[in-house]
Write an enzyme that holds these catalytic residues in place. Structure first.
Site, PDB file in Angstrom:
ATOM      1  N   ASP A 124      -8.151  -5.661   4.591  1.00 10.81           N
ATOM      2  CA  ASP A 124      -6.800  -5.283   4.176  1.00 10.81           C
ATOM      3  C   ASP A 124      -6.569  -5.765   2.745  1.00 10.81           C
ATOM      4  O   ASP A 124      -7.191  -6.730   2.303  1.00 10.81           O
ATOM      5  CB  ASP A 124      -5.794  -5.945   5.137  1.00 10.81           C
ATOM      6  CG  ASP A 124      -4.428  -5.304   5.044  1.00 10.81           C
ATOM      7  OD1 ASP A 124      -4.322  -4.211   4.459  1.00 10.81           O
ATOM      8  OD2 ASP A 124      -3.458  -5.889   5.576  1.00 10.81           O
ATOM      9  N   GLN A 172      -0.240  -2.752  -6.367  1.00 13.53           N
ATOM     10  CA  GLN A 172       0.302  -3.943  -5.722  1.00 13.53           C
ATOM     11  C   GLN A 172      -0.605  -5.152  -5.904  1.00 13.53           C
ATOM     12  O   GLN A 172      -0.553  -6.104  -5.133  1.00 13.53           O
ATOM     13  CB  GLN A 172       0.515  -3.675  -4.230  1.00 13.53           C
ATOM     14  CG  GLN A 172       1.615  -2.665  -3.966  1.00 13.53           C
ATOM     15  CD  GLN A 172       1.919  -2.547  -2.493  1.00 13.53           C
ATOM     16  OE1 GLN A 172       2.381  -3.480  -1.858  1.00 13.53           O
ATOM     17  NE2 GLN A 172       1.639  -1.389  -1.929  1.00 13.53           N
ATOM     18  N   LYS A 210      -0.734   1.477   5.388  1.00 15.82           N
ATOM     19  CA  LYS A 210      -2.100   0.984   5.175  1.00 15.82           C
ATOM     20  C   LYS A 210      -2.591   0.148   6.346  1.00 15.82           C
ATOM     21  O   LYS A 210      -3.666   0.383   6.889  1.00 15.82           O
ATOM     22  CB  LYS A 210      -2.155   0.098   3.908  1.00 15.82           C
ATOM     23  CG  LYS A 210      -2.025   0.852   2.622  1.00 15.82           C
ATOM     24  CD  LYS A 210      -2.337  -0.036   1.450  1.00 15.82           C
ATOM     25  CE  LYS A 210      -1.310  -1.114   1.238  1.00 15.82           C
ATOM     26  NZ  LYS A 210      -0.016  -0.590   0.786  1.00 15.82           N
ATOM     27  N   THR A 211      -1.777  -0.827   6.697  1.00 16.42           N
ATOM     28  CA  THR A 211      -2.186  -1.735   7.756  1.00 16.42           C
ATOM     29  C   THR A 211      -2.300  -0.992   9.082  1.00 16.42           C
ATOM     30  O   THR A 211      -3.217  -1.215   9.860  1.00 16.42           O
ATOM     31  CB  THR A 211      -1.171  -2.875   7.876  1.00 16.42           C
ATOM     32  OG1 THR A 211      -1.027  -3.463   6.578  1.00 16.42           O
ATOM     33  CG2 THR A 211      -1.629  -3.922   8.845  1.00 16.42           C
TER      34      THR A 211
END
Length: 614
Positions: free
Chosen positions: A203, A234, A11-12
């Site tokens: 993010d 998450q 993702k990051t």
DNA sequence: TCTTATGCCCTTTTT
DNA sequence: GGGCATAAGA
């Protein structure tokens, strides 16, 4: 666009590549805003993005919501009614101020034993503000048993809000709240910032709360170029008001958004991933997504039953030692736990074996007593109406406790014409005989400090002038603390303004101490971390300790806790591991016999291997 | 009687 | 480290 992605899917990385792509396509780096949740994540992402585009980190605009918020607000403090700027209250200050207000309300009411503790009040108030819910709703959602005391609680929060205003103080929630107010109510300012940030990248979107989602919406209101990444599985910050409905409603809010789903996990072995998938399957409120592993087969995760926490520490430490003896790197190992206190035994054992470690939970560097003490000197100089810092300083003097500190504070602020710093010299009148001499010495020290403007010099002077003596009289480990303070002073050298120094300390307070950070970067070490802080990170080998019912999931009676969120937290912990995973639980604790965590019992047998410890 | 000092218990997660 | 009860002090 929205990227819905599972754990370990990059993702990051996606965000940093996006930055690079934008820059390649002609967007200037300073027109891109990167928003993250933690200082650590922000630093890491900025570093990566900067190296991808071959530019200096400073050319990018990015950081935590609070960091960016503070930067913007500082230039518009007057518009929001803060005359001479504002000082920032960190977590502990906020609680202290609540305590002060609580005492004030309690003494005015007879049935004041009904008032919850300051920490509960703080939590409650923060939750209400971050979710934009009325106090009563917040109480019923978080602490239903307190509903009958709603009036009393609201008296305290009203007083708290009033004091903050009077004293020129803002807490963490105010930073977000004020930012929303500023951008919503002032069209010119909104236009300025939202035009400037042509692209906004966020993010961990699943962890945004109402205020943060609104900040994002306002900041990208002009160009409407937003890229958010997140994973509903998450979402672990609901106690802070995070609402993963935000990510579910993303499409409603941005109807033209494109949605991408990433379900290929590049991080973990299939064995670890199967365990994680099985663990989260029991949750009903989720987007169902089964992550696919692409890595080669590995070892089954190990389930390790142990007698007690002592044996658990011995096991973990000896495993780490074995790994190092076999040529493994300490940097590849982490020990994760639900609550700070669970790390104590591990710390002792690692120290005994001489294995370097870095604890990323519990008391933060800037929340330690000696750091806060010395910063209090600077704070009364920069904001003479900082009641909390005044009282903190006064109570360090022998013979002065809560009551006398209150009296002196009243004396200092009695006269509207003369500021508190001027009145300190005459304050002896308000003190008992025993304390007068000490108070006079203190006043002399403060008088000397007033001539200094550089924060580093002020720290040195406060240290030598009065604090050092107190330090050695009070703390058995004064040597270590003195070293911290010397380092703080060295660190402060790069700041010319006390104001800037203090506000950065408050917001980045969650970061590592300078010394430990430096050591961490230079030397190899094992990481001990709460699962919350481990989010977004990965290690080859991960130990999860204290997997017992009552500890994890943690059960706090009286509160409305959410088992599904605890399970998501467990999922986050499992998915931190790349190669090896150890799940440890104990048979006993100081409270008696323990059961293994229901989260472990939920996972079908065969997905892990049970180890016998002899 | 009001305050301060001290010993003993326990400890959710964070910007 | 923090909260709370209790002892010591003024």
């Amino acid at each position: 666009m929205l990227v819905l992605a599972g754990a370990g899917t990059g993702k990051t990385r996606t965000l940093t590549y996006r930055v690079a792509w934008l820059v390649e396509n002609g967007v200037h780096p300073s027109n891109i805003l990167l928003l993250t949740f933690t200082n650590k994540a922000s630093k890491e992402m900025m570093r990566r993005a900067a190296s991808l585009i071959g530019a200096d980190v400073t050319s990018l605009w990015g950081g935590t919501f609070h960091h960016i918020g503070n930067l913007i607000l500082k230039s518009h403090a007057r518009l929001l009614g803060y005359k001479d700027g504002f000082s920032i209250l960190d977590r502990t200050d906020t609680k202290d101020l609540f305590e002060t207000c609580r005492t004030a309300v309690a003494s005015a009411h007879k049935d004041s034993q009904l008032l919850p503790k300051a920490s509960v009040l703080t939590d409650l108030h923060s939750y209400a503000r971050n979710t934009s819910k009325p106090a009563e709703t917040a109480i019923s959602e978080r602490f239903a048993a307190l509903l009958p005391n709603a009036q009393l609680i609201s008296d305290v929060t009203t007083l708290y809000e009033k004091k903050k205003r009077e004293l020129n103080l803002v807490d963490f929630d105010d930073i977000l709240h004020n930012l929303v107010v500023l951008l919503r109510d002032h069209e010119d300012i909104r236009e300025y910032y939202s035009r400037r940030f042509r692209h906004v990248l966020v993010d961990e979107y699943q962890d945004t709360n109402m205020l943060q989602a609104e900040v994002v919406a306002l900041l990208c209101s002009y160009h409407r170029n937003i890229t958010a990444v997140g994973d509903d599985a998450q979402s672990i910050f609901s106690f802070r008001g995070a609402n993963f409905e935000n990510i579910l409603n993303f499409q409603k809010q941005y109807p033209d958004a494109r949605i991408f789903k990433l379900t290929t996990n590049y991080r973990s072995t299939p064995q670890i991933l199967h365990t994680a998938n099985a663990a989260i399957a029991a949750n009903r409120r989720q987007f169902h997504k089964e992550l696919r592993a692409v890595r080669a087969e590995g070892e089954l995760p190990a389930l390790v039953p142990l007698e007690d926490v002592r044996e658990q520490a011995l096991f973990v430490a000896s495993k780490i030692k074995d790994a190092v003896d076999d040529g493994g790197a300490l940097d590849d190992i982490a020990v994760l736990y639900r609550s700070h206190y669970q790390s104590m035994e591990i710390q002792m054992e690692l120290t005994r074996l001489g294995i370097p470690y870095d604890v990323r939970s519990g008391m933060k560097f800037f929340e330690q007593a000696h750091i806060k003490d010395i910063l209090a000197y600077l704070r009364i100089l920069s904001n003479p109406y900082d009641e909390i810092s005044w009282k903190r300083l006064l109570k360090m003097l022998p013979g002065i406790g809560n009551a006398t500190a209150e009296k002196i504070w009243n004396y200092l602020t009695q006269s509207p014409q003369t500021p508190p710093l001027e009145r300190l010299i005459g304050a002896a009148a308000a003190a008992p005989k025993k304390a007068r001499e000490h108070l006079a010495a203190f006043a002399a020290c403060i008088e000397g400090l007033r001539k200094i403007s550089a924060p580093s010099e002020a720290i040195d002077k406060a240290l030598r002038g009065s604090y050092e003596k107190y330090l050695f009289l009070t703390f058995p480990d004064a040597d270590n603390r003195l070293r911290d303070l010397t380092q703080l002073s060295e660190y402060a050298v790069k700041y010319t303004s006390t104001d800037t120094f203090l506000s950065e300390m408050a917001i980045q307070g969650a970061e590592q101490p300078m010394a430990a950070a430096a050591a961490a970067e230079s030397g190899e070490h094992v990481v001990l971390s709460s699962i919350h802080q481990a989010k977004g990170l990965e290690w080859k080998t991960v130990f999860i300790i204290g997997l017992n019912d009552g500890q994890f999931p943690s059960i706090k009676s009286g509160k409305n806790w959410d088992e599904e969120e605890e399970r998501r937290l467990f999922y986050v912990a499992l998915t931190r591991a790349c190669d090896e995973l150890y799940l440890c639980y104990t048979y006993t604790s100081y409270a008696g016999l323990m059961r293994p965590s229901r989260f472990i019992r939920d996972i079908p047998g065969g997905l892990f291997e049970e180890i016998e410890i002899i």
